[in-house]
Design an enzyme around this catalytic site. Structure first.
Site, mmCIF file in Angstrom:
data_model
loop_
_atom_site.group_PDB
_atom_site.id
_atom_site.type_symbol
_atom_site.label_atom_id
_atom_site.label_comp_id
_atom_site.label_asym_id
_atom_site.label_seq_id
_atom_site.Cartn_x
_atom_site.Cartn_y
_atom_site.Cartn_z
ATOM 1 N N LYS A 54 1.012 -1.232 -0.222
ATOM 2 C CA LYS A 54 -0.002 0.123 -0.010
ATOM 3 C C LYS A 54 0.957 1.260 0.035
ATOM 4 C CE LYS A 54 -3.568 -2.769 2.205
ATOM 5 N NZ LYS A 54 -4.523 -3.133 3.262
ATOM 6 N N GLN A 98 -4.206 -1.812 9.492
ATOM 7 C CA GLN A 98 -4.087 -2.938 8.930
ATOM 8 C C GLN A 98 -4.803 -4.156 9.738
ATOM 9 O OE1 GLN A 98 -3.033 -3.944 5.642
ATOM 10 N NE2 GLN A 98 -3.717 -5.718 6.045
ATOM 11 N N ASP A 121 -10.009 3.435 4.124
ATOM 12 C CA ASP A 121 -10.440 2.059 3.838
ATOM 13 C C ASP A 121 -11.658 1.504 4.150
ATOM 14 O OD1 ASP A 121 -8.829 -0.340 3.142
ATOM 15 O OD2 ASP A 121 -8.641 -0.794 5.510
#
Ligand code: NAP
Length: 279
Positions: A54, A98, A121
């Site tokens: 990412k 994450q 996200d």
């Protein structure tokens, strides 16, 4: 029949070129450079690789990264403090936490602490609720990337029966809501579902999001279906068995090179969108 390959790698690459130009235009107009903050907690090598991918994608399009790596022993309180700091950092326009975090951490509380305008996200409860209601919100990155891929290849969803296998908060549930918003008729399957094979055999669109290698068998999938495999396991194996499918389904995502690159692309697209809103 030879299946249309839904090439997420190629689409992500071409979209990155446009994103790069858009980032240049934004900063040329005097706006601050977009910055994505990434938070990695613990020692999971796969998670470390995903975060690095990412960060690399941000670099390719000119988005800055701010990496926060935290130890395995991190507490919920410690992580919430970091998220609060990033929420209040004017340089940061997106926050990626994450998944998964170590088990002693309340992941839901931490996801929900991310400011909605920085939830690029698409992991917050509020963002999920807004998206489900068809309101403006950043979508959860993997299903959002899948929707972009389906749209790019003109896959018709309206009135089609989509069967989503998996109901996780970051994948199965938002995937089902997005397909519903696109007027598909949606069935959601999970570990307690009875007779998965029969349900899948009725699907015009199958989404595999179970996290178990080839749990969904090729023989269950009907001719002419659209097959989307979000799974990725060592050796390039997905959640869906592919034997013979290419000869008889309408379209199919490769593993790797299908859903994975589109997930990252959705994240960086939404980071740019957040920066554009910030101005
Ligand atoms: P997860 O949180 O482990 O959820 C798995 C889901 O599958 C759960 O809802 C579970 O049901 C269901 N399930 C498990 N066994 C089943 C069975 N035998 N029959 C039917 N359903 C079953 O996984 P996730 O995070 O959603 O990820 C799913 C897959 O997508 C994984 O392969 C992961 O690696 C992949 N993924 C890929 C990306 C990407 O960028 N490409 C991103 C995220 C995830 P219950 O709810 O009943 O437990």
């Amino acid at each position: 029949m030879s299946a249309l390959i839904l090439d997420g790698k190629a689409l992500a690459k071409s979209r990155e070129q446009k994103l790069h130009t858009a980032v240049e235009m934004l900063t040329a107009n005097g706006s601050r450079k977009p910055v994505l903050a990434t938070i990695l907690v613990g020692n999971d090598p796969a998670s470390a690789t995903y975060v690095q991918m990412k960060v690399n994608a941000c670099g390719r399009v000119g988005i800055g990264s701010m990496r926060v790596d935290m130890p395995q022993s991190t507490t919920t309180e410690g992580l919430l403090e970091v998220i609060d700091r990033l929420n209040n950092d004017a340089d940061v326009c997106g926050i990626l936490l994450q998944h998964p975090v170590p088990e002693q951490i309340d992941e839901r509380a931490c996801f929900d602490a991310i400011a909605i305008e920085k939830d690029v996200d698409g992991v917050t409860t509020q963002g999920f609720g807004l998206m489900s209601m068809g309101e403006d919100a950043f979508g959860s990155a993997t299903p959002a990337g899948i929707m972009t891929l389906l749209e790019h290849y003109d896959i018709d969803l309206s009135g089609k029966h989509a069967v989503v296998v998996g109901r996780s908060p970051i994948l199965g549930k938002p995937m089902a809501a997005m397909l519903l918003n696109a007027n598909a008729t949606v069935t959601i399957c999970h570990s307690r579902t009875k007779d998965l094979a029969t349900l899948i055999s009725q699907a015009d669109i199958v989404v595999g999001a179970v996290g178990q290698p080839e749990l969904i068998k090729a023989a269950w999938i009907k001719d002419g279906a659209v097959v989307v495999d979000a799974g990725y396991h060592p050796g390039g194996i997905g959640d869906i068995e592919k034997i013979g499918l290419e000869q008889r389904v309408a379209a199919l995502t490769p593993v790797p090179g299908g859903v994975g690159p589109m997930t990252i692309n959705a994240l960086i697209s939404q980071t740019l969108a957040s920066a554009e809103r910030r101005g």
